[in-house]
Design a protein around this motif. Structure first.
Motif, PDB file in Angstrom:
ATOM      1  N   UNK A  20       0.829  -1.210   0.000  1.00  0.00           N
ATOM      2  CA  UNK A  20       0.000   0.000   0.000  1.00  0.00           C
ATOM      3  C   UNK A  20       0.867   1.267   0.000  1.00  0.00           C
ATOM      4  N   UNK A  21       1.929   1.244   0.776  1.00  0.00           N
ATOM      5  CA  UNK A  21       2.829   2.409   0.826  1.00  0.00           C
ATOM      6  C   UNK A  21       3.443   2.674  -0.551  1.00  0.00           C
ATOM      7  N   UNK A  22       3.853   1.590  -1.224  1.00  0.00           N
ATOM      8  CA  UNK A  22       4.449   1.750  -2.568  1.00  0.00           C
ATOM      9  C   UNK A  22       3.437   2.349  -3.533  1.00  0.00           C
ATOM     10  N   UNK A  25       3.067   5.997  -2.813  1.00  0.00           N
ATOM     11  CA  UNK A  25       4.259   6.719  -3.287  1.00  0.00           C
ATOM     12  C   UNK A  25       4.225   6.856  -4.800  1.00  0.00           C
ATOM     13  N   UNK A  26       3.600   5.882  -5.474  1.00  0.00           N
ATOM     14  CA  UNK A  26       3.526   5.911  -6.944  1.00  0.00           C
ATOM     15  C   UNK A  26       2.348   6.755  -7.434  1.00  0.00           C
ATOM     16  N   UNK A  27       1.590   7.349  -6.490  1.00  0.00           N
ATOM     17  CA  UNK A  27       0.538   8.288  -6.908  1.00  0.00           C
ATOM     18  C   UNK A  27      -0.893   7.822  -6.713  1.00  0.00           C
ATOM     19  N   UNK A  28      -1.104   6.659  -6.065  1.00  0.00           N
ATOM     20  CA  UNK A  28      -2.487   6.212  -5.836  1.00  0.00           C
ATOM     21  C   UNK A  28      -3.236   7.241  -5.000  1.00  0.00           C
ATOM     22  N   UNK A 182     -11.102  -1.971 -10.355  1.00  0.00           N
ATOM     23  CA  UNK A 182      -9.975  -1.429  -9.589  1.00  0.00           C
ATOM     24  C   UNK A 182      -8.685  -1.745 -10.329  1.00  0.00           C
ATOM     25  N   UNK A 183      -7.745  -0.810 -10.242  1.00  0.00           N
ATOM     26  CA  UNK A 183      -6.490  -1.003 -10.968  1.00  0.00           C
ATOM     27  C   UNK A 183      -5.716  -2.207 -10.406  1.00  0.00           C
ATOM     28  N   UNK A 184      -5.548  -2.207  -9.093  1.00  0.00           N
ATOM     29  CA  UNK A 184      -4.850  -3.315  -8.416  1.00  0.00           C
ATOM     30  C   UNK A 184      -5.741  -3.835  -7.293  1.00  0.00           C
ATOM     31  N   UNK A 185      -5.736  -5.141  -7.095  1.00  0.00           N
ATOM     32  CA  UNK A 185      -6.527  -5.746  -6.015  1.00  0.00           C
ATOM     33  C   UNK A 185      -5.579  -6.491  -5.076  1.00  0.00           C
ATOM     34  N   UNK A 186      -5.739  -6.225  -3.796  1.00  0.00           N
ATOM     35  CA  UNK A 186      -4.914  -6.867  -2.776  1.00  0.00           C
ATOM     36  C   UNK A 186      -5.851  -7.647  -1.868  1.00  0.00           C
ATOM     37  N   UNK A 187      -5.852  -8.964  -2.022  1.00  0.00           N
ATOM     38  CA  UNK A 187      -6.755  -9.802  -1.227  1.00  0.00           C
ATOM     39  C   UNK A 187      -5.980 -10.460  -0.097  1.00  0.00           C
TER      40      UNK A 187
END
Ligand code: GLP
Length: 233
Positions: A20-22, A25-28, A182-187
């Motif tokens: 999530x931090x990355x 930092x990448x603009x999310x 969603x662009x990226x999904x973190x399950x």
């Protein structure tokens, strides 16, 4: 699907926090957030961090129908308690489970999602493979909708209520089509009781009977599972 296996939920929270931090930092700028016990270690990492969310929008997946926001089991209360009180966001959206016209509320929420495309969606998973409150049998094409909760879900969630009769029978949930946008999904998945759902999500057929199996069709999904949840992979 990228699968990361960790020792336990606490380790999973740390790995999720790094991802999530990355992304931030990448603009999310828009996070899709989830409730349940699963994301709590991640929220604790966030609360203990020096990350600032005053420029970030959050959109939650779902809310029970009929619980006032002062009720400790409402997802609105949960989010304030576990995250927003300590880390205020620029704006935070949840479905209004007390709306007089629930159909109108689903339309309002779809408009919210349309105007704030989600960069990173956090997901848990139900024992029956549900995501958000999209129960088995839900169309993959659906957007925000009112859900009759499955008996298994009512049973699983009754641990947070005094009696099983206190568990709401309905919820408003973001739909599978919206989640897939969603662009990226973190399950995240922790514990043995999630192992069947995880095995079917990753290796089973893509079927509406196992809602999370739709994620096989998404280009950027990261799964963080502890050893117990990953044990049947
Ligand atoms: C609830 C929520 C889901 C969550 C699931 C699992 O039904 N609507 O978003 O993923 O339960 O909950 P837990 O993380 O407590 O196992």
């Amino acid at each position: 699907m990228k699968i990361i296996t960790v020792k336990d939920a606490q380790a999973g929270g740390k790995v999720a926090f790094e991802i999530l931090s990355e992304k931030l930092a990448a603009g999310a700028k828009v996070l899709g957030l989830a409730t349940g016990s699963t994301p709590i270690p991640l929220y604790q990492e966030i609360v203990n961090s020096n990350l600032d969310f005053s420029d970030v929008t959050s959109i939650n997946l779902d809310e029970y129908v009929g619980l006032p926001v002062e009720n400790e089991q409402s997802y609105d209360y949960f989010m304030r308690e576990h995250l927003f009180n300590a880390k205020p966001f620029k704006q935070s959206f949840l479905p209004n489970g007390l709306a007089e016209d629930l159909q109108e509320e689903t339309k309002r929420y779809d408009a919210v999602i349309d105007s704030h495309p989600v960069d990173l969606q956090i997901l848990g998973i139900g024992r029956n493979g549900h995501i958000g409150f999209n129960e088995p049998g839900t169309s993959f094409d659906i957007t925000t909708h009112v859900v009759d909760l499955a008996q298994d879900t009512i049973q699983a969630n009754s641990r947070f209520f005094d009696t099983i009769d206190d568990v709401p029978k309905q919820a408003i949930s973001m739909g599978i089509a919206s989640i897939m946008n969603s662009k990226t999904i973190l399950l995240l998945a922790f514990g043995e009781e999630k192992s069947d759902a995880i095995a079917q999500m990753v290796n089973g057929p893509i079927t509406e009977e196992l809602p999370a199996s739709v994620l096989q069709q998404h280009a950027d999904v990261i799964v963080i599972a502890d050893e117990a949840a990953a044990s049947k992979l």
